[in-house]
Design a protein around this motif. Structure first.
Motif, PDB file in Angstrom:
ATOM      1  N   CYS A  27      32.224  39.674  40.975  1.00 35.91           N
ATOM      2  CA  CYS A  27      33.492  40.141  40.392  1.00 35.91           C
ATOM      3  C   CYS A  27      33.469  39.984  38.874  1.00 35.91           C
ATOM      4  O   CYS A  27      33.960  40.854  38.146  1.00 35.91           O
ATOM      5  CB  CYS A  27      34.668  39.378  40.981  1.00 35.91           C
ATOM      6  SG  CYS A  27      35.020  39.817  42.688  1.00 35.91           S
ATOM      7  N   ALA A  28      32.931  38.866  38.406  1.00 33.73           N
ATOM      8  CA  ALA A  28      32.856  38.641  36.958  1.00 33.73           C
ATOM      9  C   ALA A  28      32.008  39.728  36.297  1.00 33.73           C
ATOM     10  O   ALA A  28      32.370  40.258  35.230  1.00 33.73           O
ATOM     11  CB  ALA A  28      32.278  37.259  36.667  1.00 33.73           C
ATOM     12  N   ALA A  81      31.541  42.778  37.506  1.00 30.90           N
ATOM     13  CA  ALA A  81      32.314  44.020  37.587  1.00 30.90           C
ATOM     14  C   ALA A  81      33.370  44.079  36.485  1.00 30.90           C
ATOM     15  O   ALA A  81      33.551  45.115  35.830  1.00 30.90           O
ATOM     16  CB  ALA A  81      32.974  44.136  38.962  1.00 30.90           C
ATOM     17  N   ARG A  82      34.051  42.961  36.267  1.00 31.43           N
ATOM     18  CA  ARG A  82      35.096  42.941  35.229  1.00 31.43           C
ATOM     19  C   ARG A  82      34.505  43.125  33.835  1.00 31.43           C
ATOM     20  O   ARG A  82      35.170  43.636  32.932  1.00 31.43           O
ATOM     21  CB  ARG A  82      35.876  41.624  35.299  1.00 31.43           C
ATOM     22  CG  ARG A  82      36.777  41.520  36.515  1.00 31.43           C
ATOM     23  CD  ARG A  82      37.652  40.260  36.471  1.00 31.43           C
ATOM     24  NE  ARG A  82      38.520  40.199  37.639  1.00 31.43           N
ATOM     25  CZ  ARG A  82      38.347  39.358  38.659  1.00 31.43           C
ATOM     26  NH1 ARG A  82      37.344  38.503  38.650  1.00 31.43           N
ATOM     27  NH2 ARG A  82      39.181  39.377  39.685  1.00 31.43           N
ATOM     28  N   THR A  83      33.260  42.712  33.663  1.00 33.37           N
ATOM     29  CA  THR A  83      32.611  42.827  32.356  1.00 33.37           C
ATOM     30  C   THR A  83      32.123  44.246  32.084  1.00 33.37           C
ATOM     31  O   THR A  83      32.329  44.778  30.989  1.00 33.37           O
ATOM     32  CB  THR A  83      31.417  41.846  32.268  1.00 33.37           C
ATOM     33  OG1 THR A  83      31.912  40.518  32.434  1.00 33.37           O
ATOM     34  CG2 THR A  83      30.703  41.960  30.922  1.00 33.37           C
ATOM     35  N   PRO A 125      34.744  48.389  32.841  1.00 27.34           N
ATOM     36  CA  PRO A 125      35.566  49.087  31.842  1.00 27.34           C
ATOM     37  C   PRO A 125      34.755  50.068  31.002  1.00 27.34           C
ATOM     38  O   PRO A 125      35.257  51.132  30.625  1.00 27.34           O
ATOM     39  CB  PRO A 125      36.134  47.948  30.981  1.00 27.34           C
ATOM     40  CG  PRO A 125      36.172  46.783  31.906  1.00 27.34           C
ATOM     41  CD  PRO A 125      34.934  46.932  32.765  1.00 27.34           C
ATOM     42  N   TYR A 145      36.520  52.567  34.336  1.00 22.08           N
ATOM     43  CA  TYR A 145      37.363  52.032  35.402  1.00 22.08           C
ATOM     44  C   TYR A 145      38.574  51.329  34.781  1.00 22.08           C
ATOM     45  O   TYR A 145      38.433  50.598  33.797  1.00 22.08           O
ATOM     46  CB  TYR A 145      36.591  51.032  36.265  1.00 22.08           C
ATOM     47  CG  TYR A 145      35.549  51.655  37.160  1.00 22.08           C
ATOM     48  CD1 TYR A 145      35.742  51.745  38.532  1.00 22.08           C
ATOM     49  CD2 TYR A 145      34.353  52.149  36.639  1.00 22.08           C
ATOM     50  CE1 TYR A 145      34.783  52.300  39.366  1.00 22.08           C
ATOM     51  CE2 TYR A 145      33.386  52.709  37.457  1.00 22.08           C
ATOM     52  CZ  TYR A 145      33.606  52.785  38.822  1.00 22.08           C
ATOM     53  OH  TYR A 145      32.647  53.348  39.632  1.00 22.08           O
ATOM     54  N   ALA A 201      41.864  48.635  34.786  1.00 17.58           N
ATOM     55  CA  ALA A 201      42.026  47.244  35.221  1.00 17.58           C
ATOM     56  C   ALA A 201      42.446  47.178  36.689  1.00 17.58           C
ATOM     57  O   ALA A 201      41.945  46.347  37.454  1.00 17.58           O
ATOM     58  CB  ALA A 201      43.040  46.531  34.334  1.00 17.58           C
ATOM     59  N   ILE A 229      39.497  47.953  38.955  1.00 13.69           N
ATOM     60  CA  ILE A 229      38.545  46.838  38.980  1.00 13.69           C
ATOM     61  C   ILE A 229      39.078  45.695  39.843  1.00 13.69           C
ATOM     62  O   ILE A 229      38.321  45.069  40.599  1.00 13.69           O
ATOM     63  CB  ILE A 229      38.229  46.367  37.548  1.00 13.69           C
ATOM     64  CG1 ILE A 229      37.467  47.476  36.801  1.00 13.69           C
ATOM     65  CG2 ILE A 229      37.406  45.072  37.560  1.00 13.69           C
ATOM     66  CD1 ILE A 229      37.357  47.272  35.308  1.00 13.69           C
ATOM     67  N   GLU A 230      40.380  45.443  39.773  1.00 12.24           N
ATOM     68  CA  GLU A 230      40.946  44.377  40.596  1.00 12.24           C
ATOM     69  C   GLU A 230      40.846  44.719  42.081  1.00 12.24           C
ATOM     70  O   GLU A 230      40.589  43.842  42.908  1.00 12.24           O
ATOM     71  CB  GLU A 230      42.387  44.078  40.188  1.00 12.24           C
ATOM     72  CG  GLU A 230      42.479  43.345  38.853  1.00 12.24           C
ATOM     73  CD  GLU A 230      41.499  42.180  38.742  1.00 12.24           C
ATOM     74  OE1 GLU A 230      41.534  41.271  39.594  1.00 12.24           O
ATOM     75  OE2 GLU A 230      40.667  42.174  37.804  1.00 12.24           O
ATOM     76  N   CYS A 280      37.313  44.059  43.096  1.00 13.08           N
ATOM     77  CA  CYS A 280      37.084  42.622  43.244  1.00 13.08           C
ATOM     78  C   CYS A 280      37.705  42.083  44.526  1.00 13.08           C
ATOM     79  O   CYS A 280      37.124  41.204  45.175  1.00 13.08           O
ATOM     80  CB  CYS A 280      37.598  41.872  42.018  1.00 13.08           C
ATOM     81  SG  CYS A 280      36.549  42.140  40.566  1.00 13.08           S
TER      82      CYS A 280
END
Length: 198
Positions: free
Chosen positions: A77-78, A80-82, A85, A89, A91, A94-95, A98
């Motif tokens: 997940c970390a 993916a969040r990095t 974007p 994608y 927010a 992305i959530e 995750c």
């Protein structure tokens, strides 16, 4: 969303996975992607955005193994969040990705979210397939290399417990995979009985 670039990016990264990941290698990710797509089609998921987010989650669900063995879902997940974007994608997207990834953490807990149920079933699709035995042996080898060796009887007991307690979350997997999973369980029990007979 540039999902193809996002997928290519992580598949390239997965070439760097440690070679002792005999089960959780790049090949497993590709297997889960294919299973997730097949399940989504059978479950009637047709929304393009939903299908894209499922595909992305499938591609990233084990990417955390690049940095850690335990807690790899959170590490995925970390990642993916990095990176997501940069591929367009949002927010919120992305959530959701995750949440899907975290649903695959053992014991699986997808809740009512259809995409999470699909990804969980895709992740363990092999339990109800003819290639269960060779795939389960790659997991046994991988666990041994990470300090969890099992002799033959202990491994069969672990498989018996896992196959007994595991459940499929989608109607499709329950229909298509559960009968074969029960056949594998019967084989495990028979092997265990033979191995432990006096």
């Amino acid at each position: 969303m540039d999902c193809l670039r996002a997928e290519t990016y992580v598949l390239d990264l997965l070439h760097q996975l440690p070679p002792d990941l005999r089960y959780h290698g790049r090949h497993h990710t590709l297997d889960v992607v294919a299973a997730a797509q097949a399940l989504a089609a059978a479950e009637g998921i047709t929304d393009p955005e939903q299908l894209t987010l499922l595909r992305t989650a499938a591609h990233y669900h084990d990417a955390g193994f690049l940095s850690t063995y335990r807690g790899h879902e959170a590490a995925g997940c970390a990642l993916a969040r990095t990176v997501l974007p940069g591929f367009g994608y949002s927010a919120a997207q992305i959530e959701l990705i995750c949440r899907l990834i975290m649903a695959t953490e053992m014991p699986q807990a997808p809740g009512p979210e259809p995409l999470a149920r699909i990804l969980c079933d895709a992740d363990l699709d092999y339990l109800g397939r003819p290639d269960y035995w060779p795939i389960s042996q790659t997991l046994r080898t991988e666990l041994a290399s990470h300090g969890q060796p099992y002799d033959a009887a202990a491994w069969l007991r672990l498989q018996q417990e896992f196959l007994t307690t595991h459940r499929y979350w989608t109607r499709t997997a329950a229909t298509q995979r559960e009968p074969q999973k029960q056949a594998r369980l019967a084989e495990v029990r028979a092997e265990l009985a033979q191995l432990t007979a006096p």
